[in-house]
Scaffold this motif. Structure first.
Motif, PDB file in Angstrom:
ATOM      1  N   LEU A   7      -4.176 -11.860  13.124  1.00 55.38           N
ATOM      2  CA  LEU A   7      -4.886 -11.587  14.375  1.00 55.38           C
ATOM      3  C   LEU A   7      -4.036 -12.097  15.519  1.00 55.38           C
ATOM      4  N   PRO A  25      -8.178  -3.304   6.494  1.00 55.68           N
ATOM      5  CA  PRO A  25      -7.503  -4.474   5.914  1.00 55.68           C
ATOM      6  C   PRO A  25      -6.544  -5.163   6.880  1.00 55.68           C
ATOM      7  N   TYR A  26      -6.675  -4.919   8.178  1.00 59.69           N
ATOM      8  CA  TYR A  26      -5.793  -5.558   9.159  1.00 59.69           C
ATOM      9  C   TYR A  26      -6.540  -6.682   9.880  1.00 59.69           C
ATOM     10  N   ASP A  27      -7.626  -6.300  10.586  1.00 61.40           N
ATOM     11  CA  ASP A  27      -8.396  -7.371  11.231  1.00 61.40           C
ATOM     12  C   ASP A  27      -9.748  -7.582  10.550  1.00 61.40           C
ATOM     13  N   TYR A  28     -10.023  -6.782   9.527  1.00 57.42           N
ATOM     14  CA  TYR A  28     -11.245  -6.897   8.718  1.00 57.42           C
ATOM     15  C   TYR A  28     -12.526  -6.646   9.510  1.00 57.42           C
ATOM     16  N   ASP A  29     -12.407  -5.966  10.634  1.00 57.52           N
ATOM     17  CA  ASP A  29     -13.595  -5.488  11.333  1.00 57.52           C
ATOM     18  C   ASP A  29     -14.101  -4.252  10.578  1.00 57.52           C
ATOM     19  N   SER A  87     -14.746  -0.578   9.575  1.00 57.52           N
ATOM     20  CA  SER A  87     -13.866   0.574   9.749  1.00 57.52           C
ATOM     21  C   SER A  87     -14.716   1.843   9.753  1.00 57.52           C
ATOM     22  N   GLU A  88     -14.387   2.761  10.661  1.00 54.75           N
ATOM     23  CA  GLU A  88     -15.185   3.986  10.747  1.00 54.75           C
ATOM     24  C   GLU A  88     -14.701   4.976   9.698  1.00 54.75           C
ATOM     25  N   ALA A  89     -14.889   4.623   8.450  1.00 57.39           N
ATOM     26  CA  ALA A  89     -14.313   5.435   7.386  1.00 57.39           C
ATOM     27  C   ALA A  89     -15.375   5.993   6.454  1.00 57.39           C
ATOM     28  N   GLN A  94     -12.136 -10.893   4.098  1.00 60.48           N
ATOM     29  CA  GLN A  94     -11.110 -10.592   3.088  1.00 60.48           C
ATOM     30  C   GLN A  94     -11.538 -11.164   1.726  1.00 60.48           C
ATOM     31  N   GLU A 145     -19.840  -1.947  19.591  1.00 58.46           N
ATOM     32  CA  GLU A 145     -18.681  -1.172  19.151  1.00 58.46           C
ATOM     33  C   GLU A 145     -19.063  -0.108  18.120  1.00 58.46           C
ATOM     34  N   ASP A 188      -6.788   3.079   2.491  1.00 56.23           N
ATOM     35  CA  ASP A 188      -6.387   1.775   3.032  1.00 56.23           C
ATOM     36  C   ASP A 188      -7.548   1.115   3.780  1.00 56.23           C
ATOM     37  N   ILE A 189      -8.667   1.031   3.084  1.00 58.19           N
ATOM     38  CA  ILE A 189      -9.816   0.297   3.636  1.00 58.19           C
ATOM     39  C   ILE A 189     -10.363  -0.629   2.548  1.00 58.19           C
ATOM     40  N   GLU A 208      -9.258 -19.743   7.997  1.00 60.25           N
ATOM     41  CA  GLU A 208      -8.682 -19.725   9.335  1.00 60.25           C
ATOM     42  C   GLU A 208      -9.579 -18.966  10.308  1.00 60.25           C
ATOM     43  N   PRO A 254      -5.480 -12.093   7.058  1.00 64.14           N
ATOM     44  CA  PRO A 254      -5.504 -11.159   8.193  1.00 64.14           C
ATOM     45  C   PRO A 254      -4.666 -11.706   9.348  1.00 64.14           C
ATOM     46  N   LYS A 313       3.173  -9.152   7.001  1.00 64.83           N
ATOM     47  CA  LYS A 313       2.021  -8.509   6.361  1.00 64.83           C
ATOM     48  C   LYS A 313       2.153  -8.564   4.837  1.00 64.83           C
ATOM     49  N   ALA A 351     -12.370 -13.274   9.819  1.00 62.52           N
ATOM     50  CA  ALA A 351     -11.681 -12.129   9.214  1.00 62.52           C
ATOM     51  C   ALA A 351     -11.210 -12.495   7.802  1.00 62.52           C
ATOM     52  N   ALA A 352     -10.715 -13.714   7.660  1.00 62.05           N
ATOM     53  CA  ALA A 352     -10.269 -14.166   6.339  1.00 62.05           C
ATOM     54  C   ALA A 352     -11.452 -14.278   5.377  1.00 62.05           C
ATOM     55  N   TRP A 389       0.841  -1.201   0.000  1.00 59.75           N
ATOM     56  CA  TRP A 389       0.000   0.000   0.000  1.00 59.75           C
ATOM     57  C   TRP A 389       0.883   1.260   0.000  1.00 59.75           C
TER      58      TRP A 389
END
Lengths: 391, 371
Positions: free
Chosen positions: A263, B25-29, B31-33, B363, B107, B91-92, B356, A261, A255, B359-360, A84
């Protein structure tokens, strides 16, 4: 009653209790981040206060701090999305600019203050980065989510990498300029850069390999992850390479190479809290009245210039990188905290140059002590300013 | 308060709204964007219909007036591509699906607009639990009375639409066993479910005025019905669908509704009546719970059939209309899914079995939305 080792353990245990109680009390009555309370406890417990913890205790805490730092920096590395960044070079430009401007501005201030060139350069490079520990702890504690929180982690990761590399480069220059050992200095610098990179690669590949067989996101995988990081840290210490770089690179490569992801389980956050307590107690334990007298004035001026440099650069370039002006200013403020990087670099400075005078210690420790208390407040304010904190 | 005048619109024109998920794109929760994405999209100075939804982490994109599948696809694709470019810059990630598989409602943060604040004050935690993602399809009607008739006739096909579009098997980190768990969040609202049986706009206006007089209702938006008239647009709005995982599927579902509406209004295969609603909740539940394998009770004959059989018969009934509307290829793709017994919910479950973590899975949803 106690032998020396037991006495150290008792003091460490007491430090944890006091720091945690002060942190909770500060948070309860003021809603300030707990981490600011830990720092206050550090001051109270150190030579400026009760004198319960002093530099003699530091070696006992070292390995714990090293492991926790490695774990946090590894996690921080996983937030640095290299692909990115390549696609969005303005983020890297803004990061380089804020770090370089901070370095130049604070170096010029040290010159104005009459501090010698060598010491001025060391001080400037030590304080150009931010504090990932404070950033990650404050973000976790406030359950902050949003662009500023996310960008803060990226820029913190990048600017501490610049700080570590810059510091080691200055150490190489010292070796050449003062001991006429240019080849040795440059060779050592190249060695530690390549070595850190190599260990980062080993860490990333090992993590990826373990992940293909085990679920590393669950609590019972903690020994695997901690063991791996401890092993990497032991190699770093063996070769006397910078402790901050390899885990950071390792996280970034994970990464990059593992698209799934990442975790990490809750124990990372728990260790982060313990690290913050130990770190700030350690910081407090190193600041003496002598250093305070010597460095407080310079630190105040450097603090002001450092804040302005970060605020102006990030504020100016933020909108080009997709943030609005409000977010850019909040990000500038959020980059202010300073803690673990200068502490580690001061250790390195004394390891390489035991004869170094105390000016760098005095100025940097004063600055760190102010920043570990005010930094979390500034960061929390920044995140609230853009409504990224849960009230 | 008086109901807005029903604006006449061209028969069988379409409009599609999609509520979408913004994830990090980190934990795929989630995003407040939302505000950031909308800001960047608006900077492009295009007349795209993009707006926030009730909580941060959601946004809605909508087409203008469309004639057919190609029209819908090209309009949605233009916004999708622009949104993806802006999302990359931030980056989302963006994805479809009726629920986010593991986000926790506690949340979530209400998006700051007077209406959302008012909803939050009234409905409490239900407002945050409404962080679910649906597809709404508007079907143009020249006259108000015709719109009401179409609304009631389409009601028989609510289970069909739920089963076709279902894409919300996971909620708060668990497999619910449902194909569309999203609608369980909608049921909680007091004015949800079916619309009352009224065949003329005069009757409906009286009902609206009576409801506003009670103070419960302030506008048509306060009715969370599965299908409702939208007088300002001159449309009937079908709201039971989960947001599909791709815009191709969203377009296909929209033109299926278009062909169905043409069939219902030109051939009038049955007369709408209150009795239709006796089995409405049962059929709806079966579709949510079991998807294409659910049981469908025919309101006219009381015959019990599998929903997939019922759908195949519906595809046959609307075929000539789909051809006339150039919707046949899209409907054929939907029919293929029915023949295979698959929908987006089963795809998500199948993917998750090899993943896994949830979150995956998110993705994968992002990749599907991008491709």
């Amino acid at each position: 009653m106690f032998d020396p080792i037991h006495a150290v353990f008792v003091r460490i245990a007491f430090s944890f209790l006091v720091a945690a109680l002060v942190g909770e009390t500060v948070h309860h009555y003021s809603q300030f981040p707990r981490i600011a309370g830990y720092a206050l406890a550090g001051v109270v417990l150190g030579p400026l206060g009760l004198g319960w913890v002093d530099t003699a205790d530091l070696p006992s805490m070292g390995p714990f701090v090293g492991l926790a730092v490695a774990l946090l920096l590894f996690e921080l590395g996983t937030h640095i999305h290299v692909r990115w960044l390549i696609q969005h070079p303005w983020v890297v430009v803004s990061s380089l600019l804020e770090s370089f401007a901070t370095f130049v501005a604070t170096y010029l201030v040290t010159r104005v203050l009459g501090i010698e060139t060598e010491t001025g350069l060391v001080i400037a490079v030590m304080i150009m980065g931010s504090s990932p520990v404070i950033a990650m702890q404050t973000i976790t504690e406030n359950r902050a989510r949003g662009r500023v929180s996310q960008r803060l982690l990226v820029l913190s990761g990048l600017n501490i990498a610049y700080s570590v590399l810059g510091f080691q480069l200055i150490m190489a220059w010292y070796q050449g300029a003062f001991h006429s050992q240019w080849l040795l200095g440059i060779g050592r610098f190249m060695m530690l850069v390549m070595g850190s990179l190599g260990l980062g690669v080993v860490l990333a590949l090992s993590f990826k390999g373990l992940r293909s067989r085990f679920d590393l996101s669950v609590e019972h995988s903690a020994p695997l992850v901690l063991g791996l990081l401890l092993f990497i840290e032991s190699l770093v210490l063996l070769f006397k390479w910078p402790v901050l770089l390899a885990p950071l690179i390792g996280g970034g490569l994970v990464k990059c190479w593992d698209q799934r992801p990442i975790l990490l389980p809750r124990y990372v956050a728990t260790l982060g809290s313990l690290l913050a307590i130990m770190l700030f107690v350690m910081a407090g334990s190193r600041l003496t009245w002598h250093y305070l007298w010597l460095g407080a004035g310079s630190a105040a001026l450097l603090l002001l210039v450092r804040v302005l440099a970060k605020l102006l650069c990030v504020g100016a370039l933020g909108p080009i990188t997709g943030l609005d002006l409000r977010q850019s200013l909040a990000l500038g403020v959020s980059l202010i905290p300073l803690a673990e990087v200068p502490m580690v670099e001061l250790n390195d400075l004394h390891r390489f140059y035991p004869q170094a005078d105390g000016v760098a210690d005095a100025v940097v420790l004063c600055l760190v002590m102010v920043m570990v208390v005010l930094g979390p407040l500034a960061l929390q304010w920044g995140l609230r300013f853009v409504r990224e904190c849960r009230e | 308060m008086v109901i807005p005048e029903f604006v006449s619109s061209r028969s069988l024109t379409l409009g599609v709204e999609l509520e979408l998920q913004l994830v990090n794109p980190y934990d795929y929760d989630l995003s407040e964007a939302t505000a950031d994405l909308l800001r960047l999209l608006r900077k492009k100075n295009r007349e795209w219909d993009v707006k926030p939804e009730i909580t941060h982490g959601m946004f809605e994109m909508a087409t203008g007036i469309c004639e057919n599948y190609d029209d819908i696809f090209s309009q949605l694709d233009e916004i999708r591509q622009a949104a993806l470019l802006c999302a990359d810059r931030l980056d989302i990630g963006i994805c479809g699906g009726g629920t986010h598989p593991f986000q926790h409602w506690g949340e979530r943060r209400i998006y700051e607009t007077p209406r959302f604040d008012q909803l939050s004050a009234l409905y409490g935690y239900l407002a945050k639990q409404f962080t679910v993602f649906g597809q709404h399809v508007h079907v143009g009607c020249p006259q108000a009375d015709e719109a009401l008739v179409l609304m009631h006739r389409l009601s028989r096909y609510v289970p069909h639409l739920i089963a076709l579009s279902a894409s919300s098997p996971f909620v708060q980190g668990s497999d619910t066993g449902f194909h569309s768990a999203r609608l369980n969040s909608v049921f909680a609202f007091p004015l949800s479910g079916r619309a009352p049986m009224m065949r003329t706009w005069t009757e409906f206006s009286d009902y609206f005025e009576a409801m506003t007089a009670t103070g419960i209702v302030k506008s048509m938006k306060d009715f969370y019905w599965d299908i409702r008239p939208k007088p300002e647009y001159g449309t009937v709005e079908v709201r039971v669908m989960d947001t599909p995982l791709t815009i191709a599927k969203a377009g296909a579902v929209a033109v299926f509704i278009q062909a169905l509406a043409r069939y219902l209004m030109t051939e009038a295969p049955f007369e709408e009546q209150e009795r239709d609603y006796l089995v409405y909740s049962f059929n709806r539940f079966q579709a949510c719970r079991f998807g294409l394998q659910g049981v469908y009770v025919d309101p006219s004959t009381n015959e019990h059939r599998q929903l997939s059989e019922e759908l195949l018969e519906t595809f046959a009934n609307i075929e000539s209309h789909a051809i006339d509307l150039r919707a046949d290829a899209a409907c054929a793709r939907l029919k293929d899914e029915v023949l295979k017994g698959e929908n987006d919910a089963s795809w998500l479950r199948h993917q998750n079995a090899h993943m896994e973590s949830l979150a995956a899975l998110v993705q994968q949803q992002c990749r599907l939305w991008r491709d």
